[in-house]
Enzyme design. Structure first.
Site, PDB file in Angstrom:
ATOM      1  N   SER A  61     143.454  -2.724  25.027  1.00 52.83           N
ATOM      2  CA  SER A  61     142.318  -2.128  25.732  1.00 52.83           C
ATOM      3  C   SER A  61     141.255  -3.181  25.995  1.00 52.83           C
ATOM      4  O   SER A  61     140.953  -4.005  25.128  1.00 52.83           O
ATOM      5  CB  SER A  61     141.728  -0.993  24.889  1.00 52.83           C
ATOM      6  OG  SER A  61     140.453  -0.616  25.367  1.00 52.83           O
ATOM      7  N   LYS A  62     140.678  -3.148  27.190  1.00 52.24           N
ATOM      8  CA  LYS A  62     139.591  -4.072  27.515  1.00 52.24           C
ATOM      9  C   LYS A  62     138.385  -3.850  26.618  1.00 52.24           C
ATOM     10  O   LYS A  62     137.624  -4.782  26.333  1.00 52.24           O
ATOM     11  CB  LYS A  62     139.184  -3.904  28.979  1.00 52.24           C
ATOM     12  CG  LYS A  62     140.232  -4.364  29.975  1.00 52.24           C
ATOM     13  CD  LYS A  62     139.731  -4.187  31.399  1.00 52.24           C
ATOM     14  CE  LYS A  62     140.772  -4.656  32.408  1.00 52.24           C
ATOM     15  NZ  LYS A  62     140.309  -4.506  33.807  1.00 52.24           N
ATOM     16  N   ARG A  63     138.197  -2.629  26.157  1.00 54.36           N
ATOM     17  CA  ARG A  63     137.041  -2.310  25.311  1.00 54.36           C
ATOM     18  C   ARG A  63     137.225  -2.802  23.881  1.00 54.36           C
ATOM     19  O   ARG A  63     136.246  -3.087  23.200  1.00 54.36           O
ATOM     20  CB  ARG A  63     136.792  -0.801  25.302  1.00 54.36           C
ATOM     21  CG  ARG A  63     136.454  -0.206  26.649  1.00 54.36           C
ATOM     22  CD  ARG A  63     136.116   1.266  26.520  1.00 54.36           C
ATOM     23  NE  ARG A  63     137.211   2.017  25.916  1.00 54.36           N
ATOM     24  CZ  ARG A  63     138.230   2.504  26.591  1.00 54.36           C
ATOM     25  NH1 ARG A  63     138.314   2.302  27.893  1.00 54.36           N
ATOM     26  NH2 ARG A  63     139.184   3.188  25.978  1.00 54.36           N
ATOM     27  N   ARG A  64     138.473  -2.904  23.442  1.00 50.29           N
ATOM     28  CA  ARG A  64     138.735  -3.151  22.030  1.00 50.29           C
ATOM     29  C   ARG A  64     139.379  -4.516  21.760  1.00 50.29           C
ATOM     30  O   ARG A  64     139.154  -5.114  20.715  1.00 50.29           O
ATOM     31  CB  ARG A  64     139.638  -2.038  21.504  1.00 50.29           C
ATOM     32  CG  ARG A  64     139.990  -2.107  20.037  1.00 50.29           C
ATOM     33  CD  ARG A  64     140.931  -0.976  19.651  1.00 50.29           C
ATOM     34  NE  ARG A  64     142.137  -0.967  20.466  1.00 50.29           N
ATOM     35  CZ  ARG A  64     142.517   0.052  21.238  1.00 50.29           C
ATOM     36  NH1 ARG A  64     141.790   1.137  21.313  1.00 50.29           N
ATOM     37  NH2 ARG A  64     143.637  -0.016  21.962  1.00 50.29           N
TER      38      ARG A  64
ATOM     39  N   VAL B 191     141.713  -9.313  26.051  1.00 47.87           N
ATOM     40  CA  VAL B 191     142.806  -9.157  27.005  1.00 47.87           C
ATOM     41  C   VAL B 191     142.612  -9.951  28.296  1.00 47.87           C
ATOM     42  O   VAL B 191     143.538 -10.016  29.111  1.00 47.87           O
ATOM     43  CB  VAL B 191     143.020  -7.673  27.360  1.00 47.87           C
ATOM     44  CG1 VAL B 191     143.366  -6.863  26.120  1.00 47.87           C
ATOM     45  CG2 VAL B 191     141.792  -7.090  28.058  1.00 47.87           C
TER      46      VAL B 191
END
Length: 482
Positions: A259-262, A265
């Site tokens: 995930s881009k949030r977590r 990446v």
């Protein structure tokens, strides 16, 4: 744009598809310019690229830029630059594009209207709230074709829906996953045109693939649920569906989708941190697929020759940053010293003496795992070091620290200024004080570099020079007195 000319041109109209279609397979990579370039997208692009190269086909880059609220021009350029970094470039004749989905809007609408005229689509005037309320009342999971028989035409706020089959099943033949069956009763009549007349993603995606003569659609498995709908659209528009291939997604250590949030990446971040493109390409291509032999470290030529979709595993692939780092270290150590120095240049500060860096490079190359790590290891050679107080306290708190510095200062005033002689004199002082050699470097290293770890000490002192080395040693000794 790499394609030259008008980068937003359409690849053709309905009557001009023929010039794009030939015996060679046509693969496409169709990212949306809504953020940094995801490593999962890079992996999918590389797989498409490898197959296009090996099979003598074409790799088509299509920017799906219809999300006007989120698209930004810099993200488009970021995609192009990121692809070029991993070797997918317009300089290669295999590459085609970039094309822009927004340039084909008229074709998308025309295809939808054709489906409506042929009775394969119908207009629906129900709002999302009305659909939700009726679905709840009737105990169905979603829209159940309630406007099919209303005989509605286009009108304000009305969406155009595709009429899915009521019975039977849609079978997707997937090169990676085998035969995947979808009961048509589970496929709701999906929207082709929004209430404002703009095309939905599924429609635009299929029309573009048809127009561009795409023969193979290779993408992440998260798109598999859309595939039966897209296959129905291909057939409704009078075309045979492409070869489908859905590869497993990348997951983190907790086996959750990246995930881009977590998670970390963005391909750009790894590039900026000094990862080598060749290492990144090798690592991404061996996630869920393995070349022949006992090693995972393989050049692109081998990957291109051996990669087969049939050999890709079905399980999600763990994107292990530590393993990627190890890959990168292997690639760095395989470089010539000259290549290593040149590759490090973007991370070398302007005030560094390039000749000194080049002489230290062989020692740094064996110790770093990214290019960005090299220059900071020898920053003390070019400026007064910042003192790590924890390192100072550890090195200088020994009862023999002051005497060792005294002995080294005295020896270094006249010793030949070369690494072997410096090492020998330091060792003589330590042995005379009965200090273990593994501890005896600490006071000298901290005095000259400000920290406990770094490149080989005595080679560093040669580059620092006698005068500066003695100045720093005497300053450390004076601080001990204070």
């Amino acid at each position: 744009m790499p394609a030259g000319g008008d980068a937003r041109r359409s690849p053709g109209r309905a009557g001009s598809v023929t010039h794009l279609m030939d015996a060679a397979p046509r693969f496409r990579f169709a990212p949306s310019p809504t953020g940094y370039f995801h490593v999962g997208g890079a992996r999918t692009a590389l797989m498409n690229w490898a197959l296009a190269k090996r099979l003598g086909g074409r790799f088509v880059l299509r920017i799906e830029d219809t999300d006007e609220a989120r698209n930004r021009p810099e993200w488009v350029q970021g995609i192009i630059d990121a692809l070029a970094w991993i070797g997918i470039s317009a300089d290669d004749p295999t590459f085609e594009g970039p094309y822009f989905q927004s340039a084909n809007a008229e074709l998308h609408v025309a295809a939808a209207e054709r489906l409506y005229v042929e009775g394969k689509a119908y207009y629906c005037d129900m709002t999302p709230e009305e659909i939700q309320e009726r679905a709840k009342a009737e105990g169905v999971p979603g829209y159940a074709g309630w406007s099919r028989d209303k005989g509605l035409g286009p009108g304000p706020g009305r969406v155009l829906r595709f009429r899915t089959p009521d019975d039977g099943e849609t079978v997707v033949h997937d090169v990676v996953r085998g035969e995947v069956r979808f009961a048509n009763s589970t496929l709701e009549d999906f929207v082709l045109l929004r209430g404002n007349g703009k095309p939905m993603f599924l429609l635009a995606n299929v029309v573009d693939d048809i127009e561009m003569g795409i023969t193979h659609v290779l993408r992440a498995e998260e798109h598999l649920p859309n595939t039966p709908k897209q296959q129905l659209l291909w057939q409704a528009l009078g075309h045979e569906p492409p070869v489908w291939a859905h590869v497993p997604v990348l997951v983190n250590q907790q086996r959750k989708k990246l995930s881009k949030r977590r998670d970390k990446v963005a391909l750009e971040n790894y590039r900026e941190e000094g990862y080598l493109a060749a290492a990144m390409v090798n690592y991404l291509m061996t996630l869920g697929w393995s070349p022949k032999g006992d090693t995972e470290i393989v050049p692109w030529e081998v990957i291109e020759r051996e990669f087969r979709l049939e050999d890709v595993t079905h399980s999600p692939a763990f994107f292990d940053e530590r393993k990627l780092l190890a890959f990168n270290g292997e690639y760095i150590r395989a470089m010539s010293v000259e290549e290593f120095v040149a590759a490090c240049e973007p991370w070398i500060p302007p005030h560094y003496d390039r000749a000194v860096f080049a002489r230290m490079a062989p020692l740094l190359q064996t110790r770093v795992q990214t290019l960005a790590e090299a220059a900071p290891q020898i920053d003390f050679l070019f400026a007064e070091p910042a003192m790590d107080e924890a390192a100072w306290n550890k090195a200088m708190s020994q009862p023999w620290s002051a005497k060792l510095l005294d002995g080294v200062i005295e020896a270094y005033e006249s010793v030949p200024w070369e690494a072997e002689a410096l090492n020998e004199q330091w060792r003589r002082v330590a042995e005379a004080l009965d200090v273990k050699l593994r501890l005896a470097q600490g006071p000298v290293r901290v005095a000259v570099s400000g920290r406990m770890v770094g490149p080989p000490l005595f080679e560093s002192l040669v580059e620092l020079g006698r005068e500066e080395t003695l100045r720093r040693l005497r300053a450390a000794r004076a601080r001990l007195e204070g």
